[in-house]
Design a protein around this motif. Structure first.
Motif, PDB file in Angstrom:
ATOM      1  N   TYR A 126      50.949  66.318  53.704  1.00 12.00           N
ATOM      2  CA  TYR A 126      51.754  65.293  54.381  1.00 12.00           C
ATOM      3  C   TYR A 126      50.939  64.024  54.591  1.00 12.00           C
ATOM      4  CZ  TYR A 126      54.475  62.974  58.026  1.00 12.00           C
ATOM      5  OH  TYR A 126      55.173  62.049  58.751  1.00 12.00           O
ATOM      6  N   HIS A 129      57.950  65.846  59.274  1.00 11.16           N
ATOM      7  CA  HIS A 129      58.169  64.435  59.588  1.00 11.16           C
ATOM      8  C   HIS A 129      58.885  64.149  60.901  1.00 11.16           C
ATOM      9  CE1 HIS A 129      58.193  60.200  58.640  1.00 11.16           C
ATOM     10  NE2 HIS A 129      59.489  60.145  58.862  1.00 11.16           N
ATOM     11  N   GLU A 164      58.304  62.547  48.525  1.00 10.99           N
ATOM     12  CA  GLU A 164      58.994  62.880  49.762  1.00 10.99           C
ATOM     13  C   GLU A 164      58.021  63.380  50.824  1.00 10.99           C
ATOM     14  OE1 GLU A 164      62.888  65.443  51.182  1.00 10.99           O
ATOM     15  OE2 GLU A 164      61.238  66.404  50.122  1.00 10.99           O
ATOM     16  N   LEU A 165      58.187  62.870  52.013  1.00 10.61           N
ATOM     17  CA  LEU A 165      57.413  63.354  53.157  1.00 10.61           C
ATOM     18  C   LEU A 165      58.075  64.612  53.692  1.00 10.61           C
ATOM     19  CD1 LEU A 165      56.888  59.921  54.905  1.00 10.61           C
ATOM     20  CD2 LEU A 165      55.036  61.411  54.118  1.00 10.61           C
ATOM     21  N   ASN A 166      57.371  65.708  53.653  1.00  8.82           N
ATOM     22  CA  ASN A 166      57.893  67.006  54.126  1.00  8.82           C
ATOM     23  C   ASN A 166      58.715  66.855  55.412  1.00  8.82           C
ATOM     24  OD1 ASN A 166      58.243  69.541  55.179  1.00  8.82           O
ATOM     25  ND2 ASN A 166      56.195  70.267  54.636  1.00  8.82           N
ATOM     26  N   PRO A 167      60.025  67.046  55.306  1.00  4.48           N
ATOM     27  CA  PRO A 167      60.886  66.795  56.460  1.00  4.48           C
ATOM     28  C   PRO A 167      60.642  67.762  57.613  1.00  4.48           C
ATOM     29  CG  PRO A 167      62.155  67.689  54.626  1.00  4.48           C
ATOM     30  CD  PRO A 167      60.774  67.463  54.114  1.00  4.48           C
TER      31      PRO A 167
END
Lengths: 94, 94
Positions: A84, A10, A4-7
């Motif tokens: 990230y 992002h 998961e890309l750190n929201p």
DNA sequence: ATAAACAAGTTTATTTTATAAACCAAATAA
DNA sequence: TTATTTGGTTTATAAAATAAACTTGTTTAT
């Protein structure tokens, strides 16, 4: 499975802010606004979020009679950004 | 001034879908679901958006008695993805 | 001195997006 | 036959982003 890309990083504007801060070390509100083309309101909100997350430090000072809001990455922010970028690289095999 | 990252691609899940499609050329619903860890509903919605944008082609066929929904990038989708990656590189000076 | 315009933001309201929950139809397993 | 699973879609809810309106004080023009 993709990681998961750190929201928190992002989002369009927050990513722009973070990448700018990586390269310049310190930036004030107006500079960020110019560079990102964001509205003041949006910028204000997103800076708060990054600040609350502990990713940036916001400093408010007076320069003559005017206020100046400037931002810089915290150590935690730097680490989060590095992570990230690593994940992003794995996405795009760079 | 930073360039804008195509918001149609930039969303967490849509970016994951697009990067997967870049590498595998064709993928079905279940595979995308596994790889992205998305819920079916979210995946369905985001595939529709990419499809409506003309970035992917969705094909529904029967394999035996079961339906199979598979996706592949269109030429337009490939171009959009290349552009997205170029802008991203400029962000992160890669 | 006073009004108009500007700077530097913040707050609030609106729109958009993402996510999850509920649902459906057909197929397979018990 | 009645669960259960597969393979999704639709609809409702929650979260996020964005824009618009507002605030506080400053500079500029009249």
């Amino acid at each position: 499975m993709l990681k998961e890309l750190n929201p928190l990083i992002h989002s369009q504007l927050r990513l722009a802010i973070m990448t700018l801060l990586v390269s310049v070390e310190e930036a004030d509100f107006s500079y960020l606004k110019e560079q990102t083309n964001a509205t003041s309101g949006n910028l204000s909100v997103q800076l708060d979020k990054l600040s609350n997350a502990g990713y940036i430090k916001i400093t408010k000072e007076f320069v003559g009679k005017k206020t100046r809001t400037s931002c810089r990455l915290t150590e935690e922010g730097k680490r989060a950004m590095e992570e990230y970028i690593e994940i992003l690289k794995s996405y795009l095999n760079l």
